[in-house]
Design an enzyme around this catalytic site. Structure first.
Site, PDB file in Angstrom:
ATOM      1  N   ARG A 190     -48.098 -48.085  23.923  1.00 42.39           N
ATOM      2  CA  ARG A 190     -47.451 -47.824  22.631  1.00 42.39           C
ATOM      3  C   ARG A 190     -46.092 -48.517  22.564  1.00 42.39           C
ATOM      4  NH1 ARG A 190     -51.401 -47.586  20.383  1.00 42.39           N
ATOM      5  NH2 ARG A 190     -52.265 -48.093  22.415  1.00 42.39           N
ATOM      6  N   LYS A 241     -57.023 -55.485  16.218  1.00 45.77           N
ATOM      7  CA  LYS A 241     -58.370 -54.953  15.992  1.00 45.77           C
ATOM      8  C   LYS A 241     -58.659 -54.754  14.511  1.00 45.77           C
ATOM      9  CE  LYS A 241     -58.637 -50.547  16.620  1.00 45.77           C
ATOM     10  NZ  LYS A 241     -58.883 -49.956  15.285  1.00 45.77           N
ATOM     11  N   THR A 242     -57.728 -54.117  13.804  1.00 50.68           N
ATOM     12  CA  THR A 242     -57.959 -53.815  12.389  1.00 50.68           C
ATOM     13  C   THR A 242     -58.082 -55.092  11.572  1.00 50.68           C
ATOM     14  OG1 THR A 242     -56.716 -51.757  12.624  1.00 50.68           O
ATOM     15  CG2 THR A 242     -57.064 -52.569  10.394  1.00 50.68           C
ATOM     16  N   GLN A 298     -59.224 -47.161  26.118  1.00 55.89           N
ATOM     17  CA  GLN A 298     -58.522 -46.188  25.289  1.00 55.89           C
ATOM     18  C   GLN A 298     -59.436 -45.026  24.895  1.00 55.89           C
ATOM     19  OE1 GLN A 298     -55.561 -47.810  22.404  1.00 55.89           O
ATOM     20  NE2 GLN A 298     -56.465 -49.800  22.888  1.00 55.89           N
ATOM     21  N   ASP A 302     -65.712 -48.700  13.733  1.00 53.61           N
ATOM     22  CA  ASP A 302     -64.384 -48.769  14.344  1.00 53.61           C
ATOM     23  C   ASP A 302     -64.263 -47.684  15.418  1.00 53.61           C
ATOM     24  OD1 ASP A 302     -61.768 -49.533  14.785  1.00 53.61           O
ATOM     25  OD2 ASP A 302     -60.960 -48.483  13.045  1.00 53.61           O
ATOM     26  N   GLU A 303     -63.408 -47.927  16.417  1.00 53.67           N
ATOM     27  CA  GLU A 303     -63.143 -46.946  17.491  1.00 53.67           C
ATOM     28  C   GLU A 303     -64.448 -46.437  18.106  1.00 53.67           C
ATOM     29  OE1 GLU A 303     -60.244 -46.749  18.499  1.00 53.67           O
ATOM     30  OE2 GLU A 303     -58.786 -46.795  16.875  1.00 53.67           O
TER      31      GLU A 303
END
Length: 772
Positions: free
Chosen positions: A613, A32-33, A255, A224-225
């Site tokens: 994770r 994503k980043t 998420q 973002d997010e």
């Protein structure tokens, strides 16, 4: 443009198509980043001016990292000219430019949470309200929620539902507090964090020419997010992108786990309604985890109805199946997990930092801390203090220390006015001065105030006398009460439990759970001491704790350590070896989050976040018995375990018919704001009807012995136990009797248990069952 070669086809498409509205659904570990960073870099390489790009993040760290990556592609000068940062940092910058329109100076102060709370406390005092009813933190949370839904003080006063809810909660004057708070902030030329978003919305609403200026300026808006945005943030983004509609939001509805902070999953789910001509990009390739972990996570999250469908996949190795571990007790759970870490590290030659233990609540860390210490494994608590360093734990232990040694000056200073009893800082300073001048302890000074008052008035001396009598009462019970009974009495008599129970904010709930966990530990110490014939009084427990919490080996925080953290704290991180513990009904999913489909789906998303994770190996564990408020409980395994497709799991035990039931609890929303033009509703102030009454002792050993026994467990006659026999203990499991010593009725058995090693137990108390 070599950076484009680093992208897979979908990532590249999302980077190159930078005009119009775009929704990038980025699964866990999908890069994503990188996509967001390269999309901005690509914009600049196409000639877009950096000052016309607005990029909003949720942390300063994320903004810094993205800026550094962009600078590596397009150069430092262009990267520094971007409007990139957190929502609060960007909009405080805008507000400083436009402050005069709102009646503020450009140099306004930003109050942090504590500044804000202190002001609420002062206002409550000035209004002569009972701060046990109008607790500053509860008032702050209530008004914060209103602000995040763009409900001003004036609107709040006219909101019939809000007024009714406050009246029912016995807080009818919150509206007045809100009004005074807003006025005082204005007089002080100050805004709190919630005001930065509220005032930006007011600015854009009341001054259309200013809105138009920023709409024209920001030709490209990236967020973002996006699944973590609240209503105020959503509306600002929508307004700013209205002219050019070059808005790109990146996130993952699977998420979305921060509804308790006001985040609204509807913002990302309804993006297509706001921008019908949007482009959807699904980043479904997971570069982090093994195929087995990704497939297991998919099988879980597909159970949710409210989601944007995607199918994550991995081209990594297939990997191990997810291991499911059953423990007889929470104590054994700690032993099994930490022992597995020890063995895996030795076998795989990996670092301690490759391991992480994730739990639902902070209070669960205690048992794992103790188990790691016993194996001498270094660890760190991520995003929080070590269990015994948390304020509420130190407060209760300070009272316990005073019961043992009332001359302990640090303990006196910590608790003489906690919970509040009207003994202020000036009085404490006078007592300290008197102690120093007379070469006496503070305890000596306060016990002799009736003879020498040191300038204190009668009212203050009376309050101090009540405190000293309280401590003397605890001292009188030292020799007769067990460590648990006395600590439990202290927790209740001092008002600590009541104080924390009445705070229903997420932080307050966590502190309340931590006190519960400390009492669980003291009960466990007492029970073990009783069975082993050791001293079971409070001084002995405090000595154990003092040795357990020695900080000598924890000064270097940068060295290689096992990570302990809550699942909420773990979002965005990854670990090769992951342990998700406490998977039991009413713990995970939480008993506070299973009354509605929406709440349960968020708990499931939280489990999905936890599992994703893991890079190489994931282990899930649960306990068949666990202390709750000093009583033994027998929880059911979490529904989330059985929701994983069995093709991807490996049970380390024979499955039992325990996987049943839905674990619902009594939980309901009691307050609701209707927010104009909001895509959803705002819920606040929840009631919890399943908690015990806290004006009564949590438990006493002599009162609750029957509650600590599994009704299906029948101990054998102590006289029939002989060396060489295999016996079973309710908490330690199966073990072999090595020898017997002593005479009736105090025969002591030495038993070797697989879970905890060798123990010496008094047969008359141990309740052993012969099994072989």
């Amino acid at each position: 443009m070599e950076y484009l070669n680093e992208l897979n086809p979908v990532q590249k498409e999302a980077v190159e198509n930078y005009t119009g509205p775009s929704l990038v659904i980025a699964g866990a570990g999908s890069g994503k980043t990188r996509v967001l960073t390269y999309r901005i870099a690509h914009l600049l390489n196409q000639g877009v001016r950096p000052y016309s790009v607005l990029a909003l993040t949720f942390t300063n760290k994320a903004a810094r990292e993205m800026k550094d990556r962009i600078a590596n592609v397009v150069g430092q000068e262009q990267a520094q000219s971007l409007w990139m940062g957190t929502f609060h940092s960007i909009f405080s910058r805008i507000l400083r430019y436009e402050a005069e329109h709102l009646g503020f100076d450009s140099n306004f102060t930003i109050y942090d949470t504590q500044d804000s709370r202190n002001l609420y406390r002062a206002i409550i005092k000035e209004m002569q309200l009972d701060d046990k009813v109008y607790k500053p933190n509860e008032v702050q949370n209530r008004i914060s929620s209103a602000k995040n839904n763009l409900v001003t003080s004036a609107a709040y006063a006219n909101n019939a539902k809000a007024q009714k809810a406050d009246a029912e909660a016995r807080k009818p004057r919150i509206s007045e507090i809100y009004s005074r708070y807003s006025q005082r902030c204005k007089q002080a030329n100050a805004m709190d964090f919630d005001d930065l978003l509220l005032q930006t919305n007011i600015l854009f609403r009341d001054f259309p020419e200013i809105l138009a200026k920023y709409q024209d300026k920001f030709k490209y808006v990236l967020v973002d997010e996006y699944q973590d945005t609240n209503y105020a943030q959503y509306l600002i983004v929508k307004k700013l992108a209205e002219q050019h509609k070059n808005v790109c939001v990146v996130g993952d509805d699977a998420q979305s786990i921060y509804s308790f902070r006001g985040a609204k999953i509807e913002n990302i789910l309804n993006f297509r309604n706001d921008y019908p001509n949007y482009q959807l990009y699904k980043l479904e390739q997971n570069y982090r985890s093994t195929q087995n972990i990704v497939n297991a996570a998919n099988s879980i999250i597909h159970k949710n109805k409210g989601q944007i469908q995607k199918e994550s996949f991995s081209d990594n190795e297939e990997g191990d199946k997810i291991k499911i571990v059953k423990a007889l007790t929470d104590h054994e759970e700690g032993y099994l997990i930490t022992n597995d870490i020890f063995e895996t590290r030795m076998r795989s030659h990996c670092a301690y930092q490759d391991f992480a233990i994730l739990y639902r609540t902070n209070a669960q860390s205690r048992i794992f801390e103790e188990s790691l210490r016993k194996l001498n494994l270094p660890y760190k608590i991520y995003g929080g203090l070590s269990f015994y360093q948390r304020k509420e734990i130190k407060d209760l232990l300070a009272y316990c220390r005073m019961a043992v040694n009332p001359h302990d000056e640090e303990a006196i200073k910590r608790v003489i006015n906690y919970p509040k009893r009207g003994i202020g800082a000036t009085t404490i300073a006078k007592l300290q001065d008197a102690a120093s001048q007379n070469v006496l302890s503070m305890w000596d000074i306060i016990c002799g105030l009736h003879e020498r008052p040191y300038g204190l008035n009668a009212g203050t001396i009376s309050k101090i006398a009540k405190f000293t009598n309280l401590i003397k009462g605890f001292q009188a019970q030292l020799a007769t009460e067990t460590a648990f009974d006395l600590a439990n009495n202290i927790a209740n008599s001092t008002g600590i439990i009541k104080e924390l129970y009445n705070d229903r904010s997420p932080e307050g709930v966590s502190r309340h759970e931590n006190i519960q966990e400390l009492l669980n530990g003291i009960q466990e110490f007492t029970q073990n001491a009783l069975e082993e014939g050791r001293e079971l009084h409070l001084p002995n427990f405090l000595e154990d704790v003092a040795l357990l919490t020695d900080q000598d080996n924890e000064k270097d925080e940068d060295r290689d350590k096992v990570t302990l953290m809550t699942i909420h704290s773990a979002k965005g991180l990854e670990f090769p070896y992951l342990y998700i513990v406490g998977l039991e009904e009413e713990l995970f999913p939480s008993q506070m989050a299973t009354s509605t489909q929406q709440e349960l789906e968020e708990e499931r998303r939280l489990f999905y976040v936890a599992l994703t994770r893991a890079e190489k190996k994931a282990t899930l564990s649960f306990a068949k018995s666990r202390y709750k408020w000093g009583n033994m409980s027998y929880p059911r395994p979490s529904r989330f375990i059985r929701e994983i497709d069995e093709r991807f799991v490996e049970y380390t035990y024979e499955q039992e018919p325990e996987f049943s039931g839905n674990g619902r609890d009594n939980y309901q929303s009691t307050t609701e704001f209707e927010v104009p033009n909001s895509p959803s509703r705002f819920q606040q102030k929840r009631s919890f009807s399943a908690k015990p009454k806290l004006n009564q002792p949590v438990s006493r050993i002599k009162q609750s012995s029957n509650q600590n026994v599994d009704p299906n467990f029948t101990p054998s006659d102590p006289d029939s136990i002989q060396p060489g026999m295999v016996v079973e203990h309710q908490r330690f499991g199966k073990g072999k009797v090595l020898q017997l010593e002593g005479s009736k009725p105090n025969i002591k058995a030495t038993v070797f248990f697989k879970t905890v090693g060798q123990k010496q137990l008094l047969l008359k108390f141990a309740k052993l069952k012969i099994v072989g």
